[in-house]
Every structure is written in structure tokens, then in C-alpha cells.
Design a protein around this motif. Structure first.
Motif, mmCIF file in Angstrom:
data_model
loop_
_atom_site.group_PDB
_atom_site.id
_atom_site.type_symbol
_atom_site.label_atom_id
_atom_site.label_comp_id
_atom_site.label_asym_id
_atom_site.label_seq_id
_atom_site.Cartn_x
_atom_site.Cartn_y
_atom_site.Cartn_z
ATOM 1 N N THR A 108 11.140 9.945 -0.522
ATOM 2 C CA THR A 108 11.328 8.675 -1.235
ATOM 3 C C THR A 108 11.898 7.605 -0.305
ATOM 4 N N VAL A 109 12.761 8.026 0.606
ATOM 5 C CA VAL A 109 13.275 7.071 1.594
ATOM 6 C C VAL A 109 12.138 6.580 2.492
ATOM 7 N N MET A 110 11.268 7.501 2.896
ATOM 8 C CA MET A 110 10.144 7.119 3.748
ATOM 9 C C MET A 110 9.174 6.206 3.012
ATOM 10 N N ILE A 111 8.970 6.436 1.718
ATOM 11 C CA ILE A 111 8.096 5.551 0.941
ATOM 12 C C ILE A 111 8.667 4.133 0.918
ATOM 13 N N THR A 112 9.983 4.034 0.774
ATOM 14 C CA THR A 112 10.630 2.719 0.784
ATOM 15 C C THR A 112 10.449 2.028 2.128
ATOM 16 N N VAL A 113 10.511 2.793 3.210
ATOM 17 C CA VAL A 113 10.330 2.221 4.546
ATOM 18 C C VAL A 113 8.881 1.795 4.760
ATOM 19 N N PRO A 194 -4.089 0.410 3.843
ATOM 20 C CA PRO A 194 -4.025 -0.638 2.820
ATOM 21 C C PRO A 194 -4.230 -0.045 1.433
ATOM 22 N N VAL A 195 -3.941 -0.827 0.412
ATOM 23 C CA VAL A 195 -4.080 -0.325 -0.957
ATOM 24 C C VAL A 195 -5.528 0.065 -1.217
ATOM 25 N N PRO A 196 -5.770 1.136 -1.981
ATOM 26 C CA PRO A 196 -7.150 1.592 -2.207
ATOM 27 C C PRO A 196 -7.932 0.758 -3.214
ATOM 28 N N SER A 197 -7.248 -0.092 -3.972
ATOM 29 C CA SER A 197 -7.942 -0.877 -4.991
ATOM 30 C C SER A 197 -7.223 -2.206 -5.194
ATOM 31 N N MET A 198 -7.994 -3.212 -5.566
ATOM 32 C CA MET A 198 -7.426 -4.539 -5.759
ATOM 33 C C MET A 198 -6.555 -4.624 -7.007
ATOM 34 N N HIS A 199 -6.645 -3.638 -7.906
ATOM 35 C CA HIS A 199 -5.863 -3.685 -9.142
ATOM 36 C C HIS A 199 -4.397 -3.366 -8.913
ATOM 37 N N MET A 200 -4.070 -2.769 -7.787
ATOM 38 C CA MET A 200 -2.711 -2.294 -7.557
ATOM 39 C C MET A 200 -1.755 -3.454 -7.324
ATOM 40 N N HIS A 201 -0.606 -3.394 -7.983
ATOM 41 C CA HIS A 201 0.431 -4.409 -7.837
ATOM 42 C C HIS A 201 1.650 -3.737 -7.207
ATOM 43 N N CYS A 202 1.965 -4.129 -6.013
ATOM 44 C CA CYS A 202 3.087 -3.548 -5.280
ATOM 45 C C CYS A 202 4.338 -4.402 -5.480
ATOM 46 N N ALA A 203 5.472 -3.737 -5.515
ATOM 47 C CA ALA A 203 6.750 -4.445 -5.663
ATOM 48 C C ALA A 203 6.993 -5.343 -4.450
ATOM 49 N N PRO A 204 7.740 -6.432 -4.639
ATOM 50 C CA PRO A 204 8.009 -7.348 -3.514
ATOM 51 C C PRO A 204 8.740 -6.625 -2.381
ATOM 52 N N LYS A 205 8.497 -7.041 -1.181
ATOM 53 C CA LYS A 205 9.162 -6.452 -0.016
ATOM 54 C C LYS A 205 10.603 -6.955 0.055
ATOM 55 N N LEU A 206 11.490 -6.086 0.462
ATOM 56 C CA LEU A 206 12.919 -6.411 0.516
ATOM 57 C C LEU A 206 13.395 -6.717 1.931
ATOM 58 N N TYR A 207 12.614 -6.276 2.908
ATOM 59 C CA TYR A 207 12.953 -6.508 4.322
ATOM 60 C C TYR A 207 14.357 -5.994 4.630
ATOM 61 N N GLY A 208 15.339 -6.850 4.857
ATOM 62 C CA GLY A 208 16.654 -6.387 5.297
ATOM 63 C C GLY A 208 17.621 -6.048 4.187
ATOM 64 N N ASP A 209 17.196 -6.029 2.950
ATOM 65 C CA ASP A 209 18.081 -5.742 1.811
ATOM 66 C C ASP A 209 18.267 -4.227 1.672
ATOM 67 N N SER A 210 19.284 -3.702 2.335
ATOM 68 C CA SER A 210 19.526 -2.252 2.313
ATOM 69 C C SER A 210 19.953 -1.774 0.930
ATOM 70 N N GLN A 211 20.762 -2.568 0.244
ATOM 71 C CA GLN A 211 21.225 -2.179 -1.079
ATOM 72 C C GLN A 211 20.069 -2.103 -2.068
ATOM 73 N N GLY A 212 19.144 -3.049 -1.979
ATOM 74 C CA GLY A 212 17.974 -3.019 -2.850
ATOM 75 C C GLY A 212 17.087 -1.808 -2.570
ATOM 76 N N LYS A 213 16.992 -1.412 -1.303
ATOM 77 C CA LYS A 213 16.189 -0.244 -0.954
ATOM 78 C C LYS A 213 16.809 1.030 -1.503
ATOM 79 N N ILE A 214 18.135 1.116 -1.461
ATOM 80 C CA ILE A 214 18.808 2.296 -2.012
ATOM 81 C C ILE A 214 18.568 2.399 -3.515
ATOM 82 N N LYS A 215 18.599 1.273 -4.208
ATOM 83 C CA LYS A 215 18.326 1.281 -5.645
ATOM 84 C C LYS A 215 16.903 1.757 -5.929
ATOM 85 N N ARG A 216 15.968 1.359 -5.083
ATOM 86 C CA ARG A 216 14.584 1.799 -5.289
ATOM 87 C C ARG A 216 14.450 3.304 -5.042
ATOM 88 N N VAL A 217 15.165 3.808 -4.063
ATOM 89 C CA VAL A 217 15.133 5.252 -3.805
ATOM 90 C C VAL A 217 15.671 6.013 -5.005
#
Length: 374
Positions: A108-113, A194-217
């Protein structure tokens, strides 16, 4: 005692008949006594002369020494208890569980990265896929996949609880699960698709927000990584499919550790149908490339077959011609399977009691040694 008095043959009472020979050795260094306590008279020859005690003593000692020097022992094998050949060793199962949980969290950490590296679909459109060219997308299909997966996991968990040797089977499952997620981390990190289909909606990128990444994990772990729980909103974990891994792995364990009777075969067919339909509906939902599913099935099935080939054939473990022993995790395999001396049978027991309390073996294990002197 004279040598002529040392051998005594008795008829054996065994069903097969035969004779049992007893050899009695008496040390001539101390005088022989009668039941009244008086010294036993020295042997007398036919002519009436007494035999020299020293000569009789030397003869007895020489005979005793020859017997001790040429002792031939015959080991009579006695069947051992199945529990002694398959020790539980729950502490090893606990280590395997920690291994699986660690790799699951690390995944899950790797998925966030990796999510931060997924290219925008407007810049990098989905790669061409032959299955998508012929089969249109159905939005509800991926929910069917996840429901099938949860049913299979529940069935396997119930079946595992009733297995008599659940400790051995459990650590095999946890070890393979951890290995598959470890490989998955490597593949998704080194190649970001890249995403396999145009229907997929990915969450916004957090870049340097470490706290936000931990919440996603934490959100991903708490929801089991399932879309129906609303926990999986990130992209990038395409190569290879984690859903295919669980669908395939649970079915293989269900099939391996259950009897082969007609009733159980019907159960196997139902589980196979759930697994196969789950994999197909991944593609119908256009949630993974066909390559993701094929690679996931191949790695899962090969790893399962390799492990159980080594586990069920003890002659392969020490053979210099066993190329499977060159696998990098062979030392871990030897640690987990060191004391497993035979193939794990498909036997069941009540899960609330330890197997030894339910299936008590009335026979004890003995090691009988029969001497040629007896």
C-alpha cells in the motif's frame, strides 16, 4: 560355568514358530554359590578329576569378550504417529503471518508512491489491448470480481479453520501471499503503466504531503484495497493484478487441501467458477490490462506449484540435481518445512480444540533395538 552350559534353546511362541536362543554369561572371577549360600563345587570331568577354575574362568571371559566385540543389532522399525511427522510449530506460522502482513502494508505504501508517477491520461492515453478491442466495458463487472473474491476468501478461511494441520497450511499460505505481494511491489515500481481505460478517475497527486500519503495508506489498508469499500482511489498498481493473485491463490489452496470425493469435486467446480469469473470480470470492467491478469496468474500458479513440489518430495530437498533449490528463498523454505516429514493429509478436526485433544493416538512411538545376544 562351562561353555557347554552357556547355550539354551527355547521354542518360540510367536505365530510363525521358530526358536529363540538365549545366551547367559557368568563371570568366573567370583565363586558361584548355591541357593544356600555355599560355594558351588568345581566342575568334575568324566574321570572324576576337577577342572581347573582358572581355565574355566578364562574360557568364560574369552567367550564374553567375543560376544561383546561382535555385537550385531537389528533395528526393528515401528510406525510413527502422524502428529510426530507433522509438528504444528505455530510460532513459525506467526512469523509467516507477520511476513505477509508486512508485505501487504508495504504494498500500500508502494501504491501511494507509484500513484504520484502515473502520467495523466490526457497526455499518455491507455495502451492498446486486444481484449478491450472486442469486449466493451461494463461498469458493474468489477464489483462482481470483488464479491467473488470475498466469497472465496471466506470459504478458504472456514476450510482452513477445520483442517487438522492448519498450522502448516497456514504458514504456507501466508508465505506465498507475502512473496506474491513482494514481487508485485517490484513490478509496479520499476514499470509504471498508464491507466488502462479513460473511465478511471485517479485521486489528486499529493507530491510532498507526507501526512496526506499516510492517511491514504491507512485508508487503503482499512478498506482491504477494495473499490466497493471506497478505499481504492489511487492508480498505478496495474502490473500485476492483486485481485487475480487472491482469486487464484485461494482457489489453489481450496483445491489442494480438500478431499477428492465426488461431493468435494462439486465444491471445487463452484470455487473454480467463482475464481475464473472473477478474473474475466476484471477484464470486462477494463480495470487491468490483459497483461496484468496473465502475469498475475502465471506467477501465482508457478510459485504455488514450485513450493508444493519441494514440500511434498523430500528427496528433492537434498538432491544436487534439484534446480528448484537454487531459488533465492530456498533457505526460508527449509526453515518453514524442516520438520515436516510427509505430505500433509486432507484431515479435519474441530477448530476450537487443539488437534491433539481431538485425535488422540493410542499408539506411542517406540524405537526397538533387538540384540543378537537375546
Amino acid at each position: 560355568m562351562a561353555a557347554s552350559h552357556l547355550l539354551d534353546e527355547q521354542e518360540d511362541d510367536t505365530p510363525n514358530g521358530g526358536y529363540h536362543m538365549m545366551v547367559t554369561i557368568e563371570d568366573g572371577s567370583r565363586p558361584q554359590t548355591t541357593p544356600t549360600g555355599r560355594p558351588h563345587p568345581s566342575p568334575v570331568t568324566s574321570s572324576g578329576d576337577q577342572v581347573d577354575d582358572s581355565k574355566s574362568t578364562r574360557l568364560a571371559r574369552g567367550f564374553s569378550k567375543a560376544l561383546r566385540k561382535n555385537q550385531d543389532y537389528i533395528r526393528i522399525p515401528v510406525s510413527r504417529s502422524i502428529d510426530s511427522l507433522l509438528p504444528a510449530e505455530w510460532w513459525k506460522t506467526g512469523i509467516a503471518f507477520i511476513w505477509a502482513a508486512f508485505n501487504l502494508v508495504l504494498t500500500t505504501v508502494m501504491i501511494t508512491v507509484v500513484h504520484e508517477r502515473v502520467p495523466d491520461k490526457s497526455i499518455s492515453p491507455p495502451l492498446p489491448d486486444k481484449f478491450f478491442d472486442y469486449v466493451p466495458r461494463f461498469e458493474w463487472a468489477f464489483s462482481v470480481t470483488e464479491v467473488n473474491g470475498m466469497i472465496l476468501v471466506a470459504l478458504w478461511f472456514i476450510q482452513w479453520l477445520f483442517l487438522k494441520h492448519r498450522a502448516i497450511v497456514g504458514r504456507r499460505f501466508f508465505f506465498l501471499q507475502g512473496m506474491l505481494y513482494l514481487y508485485r511491489m517490484v513490478t509496479m515500481y520499476i514499470t509504471t503503466l498508464p491507466v488502462p481505460s479513460m473511465h478511471m478517475h485517479c485521486a489528486p497527486k499529493l507530491y510532498g504531503d507526507s501526512q496526506g500519503k499516510i492517511k491514504r495508506v491507512l485508508q487503503l489498508v482499512s478498506g482491504g484495497g477494495l473499490s466497493i469499500t471506497g478505499s481504492h482511489l489511487m492508480c498505478g498498481d496495474f502490473l500485476y493484478s492483486g485481485h487475480t493473485v487472491m482469486l487464484t491463490l485461494t482457489f489453489l489452496f481450496i483445491q489442494e487441501y480438500s478431499p477428492r470425493s465426488l461431493l468435494w469435486r462439486c465444491y471445487h467446480v463452484i470455487c473454480w467458477f467463482l475464481s475464473a469469473m472473477g478474473v474475466i470480470f476484471i477484464l470486462i470492467a477494463h480495470e487491468h490490462y490483459s497483461l496484468d491478469v496473465v502475469v498475475a496468474y502465471f506467477i501465482t500458479s508457478r510459485l504455488f506449484y514450485w513450493y508444493h513440489t519441494m514440500a511434498n518430495n523430500r528427496t528433492l530437498r537434498g538432491s544436487p540435481h534439484n534446480y528448484l533449490s537454487r531459488i533465492w528463498w530456498n533457505r526460508v523454505f527449509n526453515f518453514l518445512e524442516k520438520n515436516v516429514k510427509t505430505t500433509v493429509p486432507c484431515s479435519f478436526s474441530w477448530p476450537l480444540l487443539p488437534p491433539s485433544a481431538v485425535f488422540k493416538n493410542p499408539c506411542k512411538s517406540y524405537s526397538i533395538v533387538q540384540s543378537a545376544q537375546d
